[in-house]
Design a protein around this motif. Structure first.
Motif, PDB file in Angstrom:
ATOM      1  N   LYS A  29       0.854  -1.187   0.000  1.00 29.24           N
ATOM      2  CA  LYS A  29       0.000   0.000   0.000  1.00 29.24           C
ATOM      3  C   LYS A  29       0.887   1.233   0.000  1.00 29.24           C
ATOM      4  CE  LYS A  29      -3.856  -2.107   2.336  1.00 29.24           C
ATOM      5  NZ  LYS A  29      -4.782  -2.071   3.457  1.00 29.24           N
ATOM      6  N   LYS A  30       0.776   2.010  -1.051  1.00 27.56           N
ATOM      7  CA  LYS A  30       1.581   3.219  -1.163  1.00 27.56           C
ATOM      8  C   LYS A  30       0.807   4.394  -0.579  1.00 27.56           C
ATOM      9  CE  LYS A  30       3.891   1.571  -5.280  1.00 27.56           C
ATOM     10  NZ  LYS A  30       4.139   1.781  -6.701  1.00 27.56           N
ATOM     11  N   PRO A  31       1.463   5.218   0.215  1.00 27.70           N
ATOM     12  CA  PRO A  31       0.771   6.357   0.846  1.00 27.70           C
ATOM     13  C   PRO A  31       0.152   7.316  -0.166  1.00 27.70           C
ATOM     14  CG  PRO A  31       2.918   6.022   1.856  1.00 27.70           C
ATOM     15  CD  PRO A  31       2.835   5.097   0.677  1.00 27.70           C
ATOM     16  N   ILE A  32       0.739   7.459  -1.341  1.00 26.55           N
ATOM     17  CA  ILE A  32       0.176   8.386  -2.326  1.00 26.55           C
ATOM     18  C   ILE A  32      -1.189   7.899  -2.798  1.00 26.55           C
ATOM     19  CG2 ILE A  32       1.372   7.329  -4.284  1.00 26.55           C
ATOM     20  CD1 ILE A  32       0.715  11.071  -3.879  1.00 26.55           C
ATOM     21  N   PHE A  33      -1.354   6.566  -2.946  1.00 27.68           N
ATOM     22  CA  PHE A  33      -2.661   6.037  -3.344  1.00 27.68           C
ATOM     23  C   PHE A  33      -3.698   6.253  -2.250  1.00 27.68           C
ATOM     24  CE2 PHE A  33      -0.403   2.868  -6.259  1.00 27.68           C
ATOM     25  CZ  PHE A  33      -0.538   3.713  -7.353  1.00 27.68           C
ATOM     26  N   GLU A  34      -3.281   6.063  -1.000  1.00 32.79           N
ATOM     27  CA  GLU A  34      -4.202   6.289   0.113  1.00 32.79           C
ATOM     28  C   GLU A  34      -4.633   7.753   0.156  1.00 32.79           C
ATOM     29  OE1 GLU A  34      -1.933   4.886   3.410  1.00 32.79           O
ATOM     30  OE2 GLU A  34      -2.445   2.789   3.033  1.00 32.79           O
ATOM     31  N   PHE A  35      -3.701   8.668  -0.092  1.00 29.68           N
ATOM     32  CA  PHE A  35      -4.008  10.094  -0.101  1.00 29.68           C
ATOM     33  C   PHE A  35      -4.964  10.428  -1.252  1.00 29.68           C
ATOM     34  CE2 PHE A  35      -2.958  14.416  -1.561  1.00 29.68           C
ATOM     35  CZ  PHE A  35      -3.336  15.125  -0.435  1.00 29.68           C
ATOM     36  N   VAL A  36      -4.695   9.906  -2.432  1.00 33.55           N
ATOM     37  CA  VAL A  36      -5.551  10.185  -3.595  1.00 33.55           C
ATOM     38  C   VAL A  36      -6.962   9.642  -3.367  1.00 33.55           C
ATOM     39  CG1 VAL A  36      -5.893   9.625  -6.034  1.00 33.55           C
ATOM     40  CG2 VAL A  36      -3.652  10.371  -5.232  1.00 33.55           C
TER      41      VAL A  36
END
Length: 146
Positions: A29-36
């Motif tokens: 899980k990449k933090p940028i995907f969670e943010f988006v």
């Protein structure tokens, strides 16, 4: 019309949930995907509040956010193959080991990058380094059977 839209989001979401249940290892899980996804959820909720403001509209928002989560976080390695996101549709694709053309595993920093070639396409997946032993053991076992 809203029911059709709800079904268009719900069917792939349920399918992705069921295909994910057989994963041994999930992609990192990449933090940028969670943010988006969080930004999308807020934006979709605001649009629904401003333009629709019905229970069915909010159901559509929730199911659309869940669909994006399943597409982003549910690809992975199974005992019999891989689950990959194809990019052209919202359904995850299950690739059996015998259908693979080639795969390679590259290690960098804190990630394992798996490159899968099947059905004339190349799929890139990133895994956490903590799962290295399990991934390598599973891929070695399947590579010997090719």
């Amino acid at each position: 019309m809203k029911i059709i839209v709800l079904l268009m989001f719900m069917i792939p979401t349920i399918y992705n949930f069921t295909i994910h249940r057989n994963n041994i290892v999930n992609v990192k899980k990449k933090p940028i995907f969670e943010f988006v996804i969080a930004i999308f959820a807020v934006f979709a909720s605001l649009l629904c509040y401003r333009l629709d403001n019905t229970i069915l509209g909010y159901y559509i928002v929730v199911v659309s956010v869940l669909l994006i989560c399943t597409i982003s976080f549910y690809p992975g390695i199974r005992k019999d193959g891989f689950n990959v996101f194809m990019g052209g549709n919202p359904f995850l694709k299950h690739i059996i080991f015998k259908d693979l053309n080639d795969f390679s595993l590259k290690e960098d920093n804190n990630n394992l990058n798996l490159i899968i070639k099947a059905y004339g396409s190349t799929y890139n997946q990133t895994y956490s380094i903590e799962n290295r032993d399990m991934i390598v053991a599973n891929l070695k076992c399947k590579n010997l059977n090719k």
